[in-house]
Design a protein around this motif. Sequence first.
Motif, mmCIF file in Angstrom:
data_model
loop_
_atom_site.group_PDB
_atom_site.id
_atom_site.type_symbol
_atom_site.label_atom_id
_atom_site.label_comp_id
_atom_site.label_asym_id
_atom_site.label_seq_id
_atom_site.Cartn_x
_atom_site.Cartn_y
_atom_site.Cartn_z
ATOM 1 N N HIS A 33 31.867 -21.323 43.176
ATOM 2 C CA HIS A 33 31.633 -19.903 42.981
ATOM 3 C C HIS A 33 30.266 -19.549 43.546
ATOM 4 C CE1 HIS A 33 35.150 -19.355 40.468
ATOM 5 N NE2 HIS A 33 34.839 -20.500 39.868
ATOM 6 N N ARG A 34 30.245 -18.562 44.382
ATOM 7 C CA ARG A 34 28.976 -18.086 44.919
ATOM 8 C C ARG A 34 28.565 -16.834 44.172
ATOM 9 N NH1 ARG A 34 28.747 -18.820 51.391
ATOM 10 N NH2 ARG A 34 29.394 -20.982 51.418
ATOM 11 N N ASN A 35 27.281 -16.726 43.949
ATOM 12 C CA ASN A 35 26.775 -15.517 43.321
ATOM 13 C C ASN A 35 26.785 -14.387 44.337
ATOM 14 O OD1 ASN A 35 26.295 -16.902 40.972
ATOM 15 N ND2 ASN A 35 24.183 -17.375 41.497
ATOM 16 N N PRO A 36 27.269 -13.221 43.954
ATOM 17 C CA PRO A 36 27.276 -12.109 44.907
ATOM 18 C C PRO A 36 25.853 -11.669 45.239
ATOM 19 C CG PRO A 36 27.932 -11.359 42.742
ATOM 20 C CD PRO A 36 27.814 -12.850 42.668
ATOM 21 N N ARG A 37 25.641 -11.334 46.496
ATOM 22 C CA ARG A 37 24.322 -10.866 46.912
ATOM 23 C C ARG A 37 24.179 -9.392 46.573
ATOM 24 N NH1 ARG A 37 23.073 -13.483 52.811
ATOM 25 N NH2 ARG A 37 23.130 -15.646 52.135
ATOM 26 N N LYS A 38 22.999 -9.049 46.092
ATOM 27 C CA LYS A 38 22.738 -7.658 45.745
ATOM 28 C C LYS A 38 21.932 -7.021 46.860
ATOM 29 C CE LYS A 38 22.717 -8.485 40.798
ATOM 30 N NZ LYS A 38 21.958 -8.381 39.560
ATOM 31 N N LEU A 39 22.246 -5.784 47.153
ATOM 32 C CA LEU A 39 21.494 -5.050 48.159
ATOM 33 C C LEU A 39 20.163 -4.591 47.577
ATOM 34 C CD1 LEU A 39 24.322 -2.838 49.684
ATOM 35 C CD2 LEU A 39 23.288 -4.877 50.668
ATOM 36 N N PRO A 40 19.114 -4.557 48.401
ATOM 37 C CA PRO A 40 17.823 -4.083 47.889
ATOM 38 C C PRO A 40 17.853 -2.589 47.615
ATOM 39 C CG PRO A 40 17.696 -4.489 50.236
ATOM 40 C CD PRO A 40 19.042 -4.969 49.790
ATOM 41 N N VAL A 41 17.008 -2.164 46.710
ATOM 42 C CA VAL A 41 16.916 -0.752 46.371
ATOM 43 C C VAL A 41 16.097 -0.060 47.459
ATOM 44 C CG1 VAL A 41 16.051 0.909 44.699
ATOM 45 C CG2 VAL A 41 17.073 -1.227 43.930
ATOM 46 N N VAL A 42 16.662 0.977 48.034
ATOM 47 C CA VAL A 42 15.987 1.734 49.087
ATOM 48 C C VAL A 42 15.736 3.140 48.568
ATOM 49 C CG1 VAL A 42 16.158 2.590 51.451
ATOM 50 C CG2 VAL A 42 17.154 0.389 50.855
ATOM 51 N N LEU A 43 14.489 3.579 48.664
ATOM 52 C CA LEU A 43 14.133 4.912 48.187
ATOM 53 C C LEU A 43 14.519 5.958 49.224
ATOM 54 C CD1 LEU A 43 10.577 4.191 46.765
ATOM 55 C CD2 LEU A 43 12.721 4.288 45.525
#
Length: 44
Positions: free
Chosen positions: A8-18
């Motif tokens: 199982h791979r951990n899903p990658r989260k997108l960075p928060v962009v202002l």
Amino acid sequence: MKRFMQFHRNPRKLPVVLSVEEVADLMAAVPGPELAYRNAVTMQ
């Protein structure tokens, strides 16, 4: 044995962009007219 194991791979989260408005609000909230404070906020 290998085919019965599941990896199982951990899903990658997108960075928060202002947004542009959020950046403008952030720059407006910097205290004082001194350039040192604004430079500290805008430096990467």
